[in-house]
Design an enzyme around this catalytic site. Structure first.
Site, short mmCIF file in Angstrom:
data_model
loop_
_atom_site.label_atom_id
_atom_site.label_comp_id
_atom_site.label_asym_id
_atom_site.label_seq_id
_atom_site.Cartn_x
_atom_site.Cartn_y
_atom_site.Cartn_z
N TYR A 28 -3.56 -2.50 -10.28
CA TYR A 28 -3.48 -2.38 -8.82
C TYR A 28 -2.63 -3.48 -8.21
O TYR A 28 -1.79 -3.23 -7.34
CB TYR A 28 -4.90 -2.40 -8.24
CG TYR A 28 -4.93 -2.20 -6.75
CD1 TYR A 28 -4.67 -0.95 -6.18
CD2 TYR A 28 -5.21 -3.26 -5.90
CE1 TYR A 28 -4.68 -0.77 -4.81
CE2 TYR A 28 -5.22 -3.08 -4.52
CZ TYR A 28 -4.96 -1.84 -3.98
OH TYR A 28 -4.97 -1.67 -2.62
N VAL A 71 1.25 -3.69 4.00
CA VAL A 71 1.06 -4.95 4.69
C VAL A 71 2.29 -5.86 4.55
O VAL A 71 2.41 -6.88 5.23
CB VAL A 71 -0.24 -5.62 4.17
CG1 VAL A 71 0.00 -6.27 2.84
CG2 VAL A 71 -0.82 -6.58 5.16
N SER A 105 0.79 -1.24 0.00
CA SER A 105 0.00 0.00 0.00
C SER A 105 0.82 1.27 0.00
O SER A 105 0.27 2.36 -0.23
CB SER A 105 -0.94 0.01 1.20
OG SER A 105 -1.96 -0.94 1.02
N TYR A 111 -4.98 3.74 7.80
CA TYR A 111 -6.34 3.23 7.96
C TYR A 111 -6.91 3.70 9.31
O TYR A 111 -6.77 4.86 9.65
CB TYR A 111 -6.37 1.70 7.81
CG TYR A 111 -5.57 1.26 6.62
CD1 TYR A 111 -5.92 1.68 5.34
CD2 TYR A 111 -4.45 0.47 6.76
CE1 TYR A 111 -5.18 1.31 4.23
CE2 TYR A 111 -3.70 0.08 5.66
CZ TYR A 111 -4.06 0.50 4.40
OH TYR A 111 -3.32 0.13 3.33
N LYS A 130 0.53 3.49 -2.90
CA LYS A 130 -0.58 4.43 -3.10
C LYS A 130 -0.12 5.89 -3.05
O LYS A 130 -0.73 6.76 -3.66
CB LYS A 130 -1.65 4.19 -2.03
CG LYS A 130 -2.31 2.82 -2.12
CD LYS A 130 -3.15 2.52 -0.87
CE LYS A 130 -3.77 1.13 -0.92
NZ LYS A 130 -4.45 0.79 0.35
#
Lengths: 307, 307, 307, 307
Positions: free
Chosen positions: C191, C261, C64, C243, C67
């Site tokens: 992705y 992760v 992630s 998050y 991103k």
């Protein structure tokens, strides 16, 4: 009670002014092209009386009403174990809501919301091909309707597949929790075909009659399921048959029922009759506007509420 | 069907091994002190038959079952306008959930979750004193039970008031949306008293009989409400009577019912009978564990499911 | 402040006892096979100082963290219009939650939850092939890291694709609301490849340095984006980078950061430095357990908190 | 950077056309009567510079900005144990939402939503009288503002109490989970008084200066709290200071801040300054419309973003 034919005719006549109300489903072309002024009504009793009015012989897309039949089939196939994978509670949410599914870890609230119906369809698939499974569902409907002309509308099935992103989302979501066993694409394939089943009111009422007969077709004697199972399917239709408008339907109509976005509704009068209505204009809850009114009047005049 | 007395006796006997299961409500002392091994069962039929077994004459706190009676009273008082202030859909949430209330701007999903019952009680208050309102509710229960000895347990009412933070929260929340008209403290006062109504199974079944009689007490002929209204109260009991376990109750029992945290359940057999069971141990959904099993057996043996 | 090399070395040494804590991501084999005792730490300052400790040259799956880079690229491509399709608020929910997406009609809360990142990737695709788009992202990372050896791990990308039901669900869900423009399968393809980008701590810290430099790479002078845009990306990293544990990270570390992760974290010290840490064991929020502790210590000893 | 006085004057002047935009809070009469065209701006730097423009000496109701000060006090009183009773994450929900509180069992997401602030106030009460506790809060504000004329507006406090159903609901809800220790009425009493604190921009900026000074008042040397604690309060202001618009504020302004429904905003420039703005018209998120614009411009022109 007055003569059933008279009642059905009067209900049909009285609703003339409401015909055309509501909004026809427009998410796929095949549904949006249906004439909003269609209105059919059919009753088949356990004693073999067939009464109908209006467009009762015109086939329409039964959509979610198919869930009643796939649930019956799946319960016969896998038994009560199915309830480990899908709940039996009203969802309090719209038909395609994904919120509860997350909170409840991929176990849908009940078999009549889309998520639950996908799990039921997955249970039916059980490693067979989508084609064979769709054929089995079709064969079941033909047998229940006592009419080999019942068919699946391939154009509708194809359109569903092309626009079914929300169902694809639900299926992938359930799969992420391990609660689909077959490939997502295969489950969706069967699901889109079952939704595209095309029956007239006359055929649909006839097909649902085994539920009025406690699992036995009262006209042929065919045993479809145990009485307790038939009663339980009806209980689910009462509490969950109309998504987040199930309470309203129970309140106003008082019969177990299942609606479809094509404008059809199947309602069961335990021990007495099955009723099918069809009119494409939908109310805000996605239930046939005129259809729900017709059932309300019919129940008033027949005294058929279970309450 | 076998003789009703035999069935009731056999159901009572068969459940001996289950007595003591579940967990007694312990949020107030008066409820937690109740003997978990109590188990009563009473049936009153529309033809005047009274059948009972076990502790059917021991009064218990009916708690949320009172909501059926206050709803009936409030509908007679304010009519269908009540439905502008409270919905008719299953909530899909626990009895005291506040989540939906926020999402739906202070209009509770149905009159049987606590939030909805508070609005119903507010509608009953209508500017009168809490004392007068509680007295009216008590008088209604005495009349329906045909027994002037029905009473309110002041100790229970007092305890509820002392620990009722969640209900106080709900009431203030609804008030913030303008959907309570009377002072929060007064609404809670009446509410805590109605929950503290104390009836035996025999009294409770008798009190609910007017619902089986479509709004007319079949033993005295007293008209309580219109038939359509009685049917609608029963429809709500079916879809919403057991919070987020209503679907399960409909599935397994198949009768309109209402449970209370004191361990009582009132179930109605339309046109035929009213049933009250009581056993204090609760299942995870807050419904009497043995009581729900007893109703399931009773319905199996009498064929009384509405489905 | 002590010498940066000493601080980095001391932080690495002090955390020896914690290494191996947390739980390595196991949803794909390629991630689960990583040695849980890996621990790398690298700092690159705006003045060109490179300091590192432990496994700082071992490539890992940045997941992630990618991103941050795709967001920068997409903002340069489509400009502020991107914010019509994705929000800028903390979600208060886990990274892969679908609940808010339903309530907010397919507009993800922010670009760092998976749903938002899928929309960003869709904006980058813009009608090109997935292959070309993944190549552009890779080229951007190589340029930012000033190292042509940066690569995408095809095994990881392939594994993601095979188990990515939840992301497939999110993508279909957003598509159902019309907020993906390209085919779901193509968006997911890109992705899964961006998540499989493989960089070492040294490469990752170097790649993020343009954010410390207000959009300009301080070592080459290359202009990546406007200063205001760089600041805004950092603001989003602060409020949404972890998050539903973003508040905790801001509270304890006090730097804009983004976790993956795979166990990596990129943190930016505005005007001063970029930091990358890596240790595969994750805490309950899915952030590197040792990595977060290391950043906390590093910030304590350098005084680098922005607060 | 240009001269600070010039910048403040230019920001004030540039926003003339926006003054009167937004919607003044009208839930209590005392707030609704405030002139919507008020606009004040004050900056106090750590070096003792005081700069202001417009209505910077007019006292206004600081409302939720008080939460920053009660949090500081409560942390000094009970220490880090406070974090067992209240979280540190953005809520992603409006200031008075009760939904998360239910899902998270009475532990509010952070100390700046109303639910969290009630827990903080409860921790401050700690068995003392509401009067003594409100007096302590007032004394703290007077000391921080270095101005004994700071006061509490009793009319506002009284109005809050009369209309504070939603806060009463939240407090009862938290109490139901055991996370309030003092009587609900006493917690609300203190809370309504702290919200009614009345300060001018000049006083408020001065009062917040200890946060810019890492816990030490840079003008008097008074130690208010440890540096780490001050930094953490600022981190919470960044991630949670504006309810579900906190991300937007971080994105556009880039400073830790806290808004109040009276139209005030306190923002902190770490190591450099405290800023207070006031203009009563609120945007959809409940933050001062002109105030937020003023901070955005001020930060652009001073380069004071932390990012």
């Amino acid at each position: 009670m007055r003569n059933l034919s008279d009642i059905v005719a009067s209900v049909h006549a009285d609703l003339a002014e409401h015909i055309g109300g509501g909004k026809v489903a427009d998410y796929i072309p095949a549904l949006s092209r249906v004439d909003p002024r269609r209105f059919g009504l059919a009753v088949v009793t356990c004693t073999g009386e067939h009464v109908q009015a209006g467009d009762a012989n015109v086939p329409f897309s039964i959509q979610s009403i198919s869930k009643v039949f796939t649930l019956t089939l799946a319960l016969e196939r896998v038994g009560a174990r199915l309830w480990h994978r899908v709940g039996r509670e009203p969802s309090g949410s719209p038909f395609n809501s994904i919120v509860q599914l997350e909170q409840e870890h991929g176990v849908p609230r009940n078999p009549f919301i889309n998520a639950g119906a996908l799990v039921v369809t997955d249970a039916l698939l059980a490693g067979r091909t989508p084609k064979a499974t769709a054929a089995e569902i079709l064969a079941f409907l033909r047998e229940r309707a006592d009419d080999p002309s019942v068919s699946i509308d391939d154009e509708v099935a194809g359109s569903e597949a092309q626009t079914g992103f929300r169902n694809a989302s639900l299926a992938n979501f359930i799969r992420a929790f391990g609660n689909l066993k077959n490939p997502v694409a295969e489950v969706l394939d069967v699901y889109f075909h079952q939704c595209a089943l095309s029956l007239s009111c006359a055929q649909l009422a006839r097909a649902g009659l085994f539920l009025a007969g406690d699992g036995v077709d009262p006209l042929t004697g065919a045993v479809v399921c145990r009485p307790a199972r038939a009663r339980r399917v009806k209980a689910l239709m009462m509490t969950c048959g109309h998504y987040d408008a199930s309470g309203e339907f129970a309140f106003k109509v008082g019969l177990p029922g299942k609606s479809g976005v094509g404008g059809g509704i199947l309602a069961i009068v335990p021990k007495q009759a099955a009723i099918a209505v069809w009119s494409p204009g939908l109310n805000a809850a996605g239930t046939s506007h005129v259809g729900a009114l017709a059932l309300e009047r019919l129940v008033e005049r027949t005294g058929w509420s279970v309450f």
